[in-house]
Design an enzyme around this catalytic site. Sequence first.
Site, PDB file in Angstrom:
ATOM      1  N   GLY A  13      14.445  -7.066 -19.746  1.00  0.00           N
ATOM      2  CA  GLY A  13      14.076  -6.504 -18.439  1.00  0.00           C
ATOM      3  C   GLY A  13      12.734  -7.034 -17.982  1.00  0.00           C
ATOM      4  O   GLY A  13      11.940  -6.313 -17.380  1.00  0.00           O
ATOM      5  N   ASN A  91      12.671  -3.262 -23.296  1.00  0.00           N
ATOM      6  CA  ASN A  91      12.053  -2.697 -22.090  1.00  0.00           C
ATOM      7  C   ASN A  91      13.062  -2.448 -20.969  1.00  0.00           C
ATOM      8  O   ASN A  91      12.804  -1.633 -20.087  1.00  0.00           O
ATOM      9  CB  ASN A  91      10.953  -3.664 -21.614  1.00  0.00           C
ATOM     10  N   TYR A 156      18.408  10.197 -17.934  1.00  0.00           N
ATOM     11  CA  TYR A 156      17.281   9.313 -18.269  1.00  0.00           C
ATOM     12  C   TYR A 156      16.439   9.894 -19.407  1.00  0.00           C
ATOM     13  O   TYR A 156      16.113   9.191 -20.368  1.00  0.00           O
ATOM     14  CB  TYR A 156      16.432   9.110 -17.011  1.00  0.00           C
ATOM     15  N   LYS A 160      15.794   8.383 -23.170  1.00  0.00           N
ATOM     16  CA  LYS A 160      14.453   8.039 -23.656  1.00  0.00           C
ATOM     17  C   LYS A 160      14.075   8.854 -24.900  1.00  0.00           C
ATOM     18  O   LYS A 160      13.325   8.377 -25.752  1.00  0.00           O
ATOM     19  CB  LYS A 160      13.424   8.231 -22.538  1.00  0.00           C
TER      20      LYS A 160
HETATM   21  P1  NAP Z   1      11.889  -2.101 -13.170  1.00  0.00           P
HETATM   22  O1  NAP Z   1      10.777  -2.650 -12.339  1.00  0.00           O
HETATM   23  O2  NAP Z   1      13.082  -1.533 -12.501  1.00  0.00           O
HETATM   24  O3  NAP Z   1      12.331  -3.204 -14.243  1.00  0.00           O
HETATM   25  C1  NAP Z   1      13.395  -3.003 -15.113  1.00  0.00           C
HETATM   26  C2  NAP Z   1      14.053  -4.326 -15.376  1.00  0.00           C
HETATM   27  O4  NAP Z   1      15.169  -4.110 -16.269  1.00  0.00           O
HETATM   28  C3  NAP Z   1      14.610  -4.960 -14.094  1.00  0.00           C
HETATM   29  O5  NAP Z   1      14.217  -6.306 -14.009  1.00  0.00           O
HETATM   30  C4  NAP Z   1      16.113  -4.816 -14.290  1.00  0.00           C
HETATM   31  O6  NAP Z   1      16.873  -5.852 -13.703  1.00  0.00           O
HETATM   32  C5  NAP Z   1      16.251  -4.896 -15.792  1.00  0.00           C
HETATM   33  N1  NAP Z   1      17.543  -4.405 -16.247  1.00  0.00           N
HETATM   34  C6  NAP Z   1      18.266  -3.362 -15.753  1.00  0.00           C
HETATM   35  N2  NAP Z   1      19.438  -3.254 -16.396  1.00  0.00           N
HETATM   36  C7  NAP Z   1      19.475  -4.262 -17.324  1.00  0.00           C
HETATM   37  C8  NAP Z   1      20.440  -4.684 -18.284  1.00  0.00           C
HETATM   38  N3  NAP Z   1      21.617  -4.066 -18.421  1.00  0.00           N
HETATM   39  N4  NAP Z   1      20.146  -5.753 -19.067  1.00  0.00           N
HETATM   40  C9  NAP Z   1      18.962  -6.406 -18.920  1.00  0.00           C
HETATM   41  N5  NAP Z   1      18.030  -6.047 -18.029  1.00  0.00           N
HETATM   42  C10 NAP Z   1      18.276  -4.990 -17.230  1.00  0.00           C
HETATM   43  O7  NAP Z   1      11.330  -0.919 -14.107  1.00  0.00           O
HETATM   44  P2  NAP Z   1       9.920  -0.680 -14.823  1.00  0.00           P
HETATM   45  O8  NAP Z   1       9.262   0.450 -14.128  1.00  0.00           O
HETATM   46  O9  NAP Z   1       9.192  -1.958 -15.041  1.00  0.00           O
HETATM   47  O10 NAP Z   1      10.442  -0.102 -16.217  1.00  0.00           O
HETATM   48  C11 NAP Z   1      10.449  -0.839 -17.425  1.00  0.00           C
HETATM   49  C12 NAP Z   1      10.728   0.136 -18.568  1.00  0.00           C
HETATM   50  O11 NAP Z   1       9.694   1.122 -18.599  1.00  0.00           O
HETATM   51  C13 NAP Z   1      12.041   0.899 -18.412  1.00  0.00           C
HETATM   52  O12 NAP Z   1      12.645   1.067 -19.671  1.00  0.00           O
HETATM   53  C14 NAP Z   1      11.584   2.235 -17.867  1.00  0.00           C
HETATM   54  O13 NAP Z   1      12.498   3.256 -18.167  1.00  0.00           O
HETATM   55  C15 NAP Z   1      10.275   2.399 -18.595  1.00  0.00           C
HETATM   56  N6  NAP Z   1       9.364   3.346 -17.948  1.00  0.00           N
HETATM   57  C16 NAP Z   1       8.920   3.154 -16.683  1.00  0.00           C
HETATM   58  C17 NAP Z   1       8.061   4.082 -16.113  1.00  0.00           C
HETATM   59  C18 NAP Z   1       7.527   3.939 -14.729  1.00  0.00           C
HETATM   60  O14 NAP Z   1       6.882   4.885 -14.242  1.00  0.00           O
HETATM   61  N7  NAP Z   1       7.724   2.829 -14.038  1.00  0.00           N
HETATM   62  C19 NAP Z   1       7.680   5.198 -16.853  1.00  0.00           C
HETATM   63  C20 NAP Z   1       8.139   5.366 -18.138  1.00  0.00           C
HETATM   64  C21 NAP Z   1       8.986   4.425 -18.686  1.00  0.00           C
HETATM   65  P3  NAP Z   1      17.360  -5.753 -12.154  1.00  0.00           P
HETATM   66  O15 NAP Z   1      16.115  -5.657 -11.353  1.00  0.00           O
HETATM   67  O16 NAP Z   1      18.115  -7.002 -11.930  1.00  0.00           O
HETATM   68  O17 NAP Z   1      18.184  -4.506 -12.057  1.00  0.00           O
END
Ligand code: NAP
Length: 248
Positions: A13, A91, A156, A160
């Site tokens: 990701g 991730n 979700y 997690k």
């Molecule tokens: P993001 O900007 O949406 O990035 C997530 C990435 O994962 C995207 O590039 C997405 O691709 C990719 N992805 C989705 N489904 C996938 C699959 N089946 N196989 C491979 N890649 C896939 O999210 P982020 O905020 O950076 O989050 C990254 C991680 O941190 C996640 O696990 C999220 O749950 C965790 N997190 C985030 C937050 C927050 O506040 N942002 C807080 C706690 C935890 P597409 O764009 O093509 O769909």
Amino acid sequence: MKRLEGKAALVTGAARGIGLEIAAAFAAEGAAVAVADLSLEESAAAAAEIAAKTGARAIGLGLDVTKEADCERALAETEKAFGKVDILVNNAGITKDNLVLRMKETDFDAVISVNLKGAFLMAKAASKLMLKARAGRIINISSVVGQSGQAGQANYSASKAGLIGLTKSLAREFAPRQVLVNAVAPGFIRTRMTDGLKDEAKAKISEMIPLGRMGEPGEVAKAALFLAGDDSAYITGQVLAVNGGLYM
Ligand code: NAP
């Protein structure tokens, strides 16, 4: 000496958001990085940018973490490019929020499949190399809501929380071979995942956070960097919260 000199890492990701920051931070510390995401085109573009900025080796991979064959191929391609895989960061993650009464079974399954099963499949594929090498780091990106729960995010937060159980089980299973497994639990971080929140909701969230603001992707990357490097050599099975004090 850079902190990850000579290491090879695969981040899922990683075309955007927190994953991209982690891959870039690893590369800046000397690691060769595989940027893996659903879109090969976007992964390749992110890898090219990282390589240009840091001078590190970087490759882009197309990967759907819910597919076992994809996971095995991603590990094999990373090993082929860099000769080994020292660090895996799980991730990739998605949200499909709704109140339980309105949540479709398909939305529950989809979130568990990417966030939890995906990490299992990637760890399984990576473990074949790491256990043989008797070294390695696996870092799972969990979330504060996996620790605290969250209305509207049953799927979700379950995924997690599951990731934390997976982290601890893998840590116990892999410790005899010096493969360390830890989780990072970010709070509210400014990425596309949280961009959709209304300004009012963002202001309310910031009020709830003791440090008074949302976090930056780079601040999560620094925690991942710590867990990937030599400074955390005696740490396994832990959850490192990066949440501004939101949950203690
Ligand atoms: P993001 O900007 O949406 O990035 C997530 C990435 O994962 C995207 O590039 C997405 O691709 C990719 N992805 C989705 N489904 C996938 C699959 N089946 N196989 C491979 N890649 C896939 O999210 P982020 O905020 O950076 O989050 C990254 C991680 O941190 C996640 O696990 C999220 O749950 C965790 N997190 C985030 C937050 C927050 O506040 N942002 C807080 C706690 C935890 P597409 O764009 O093509 O769909």
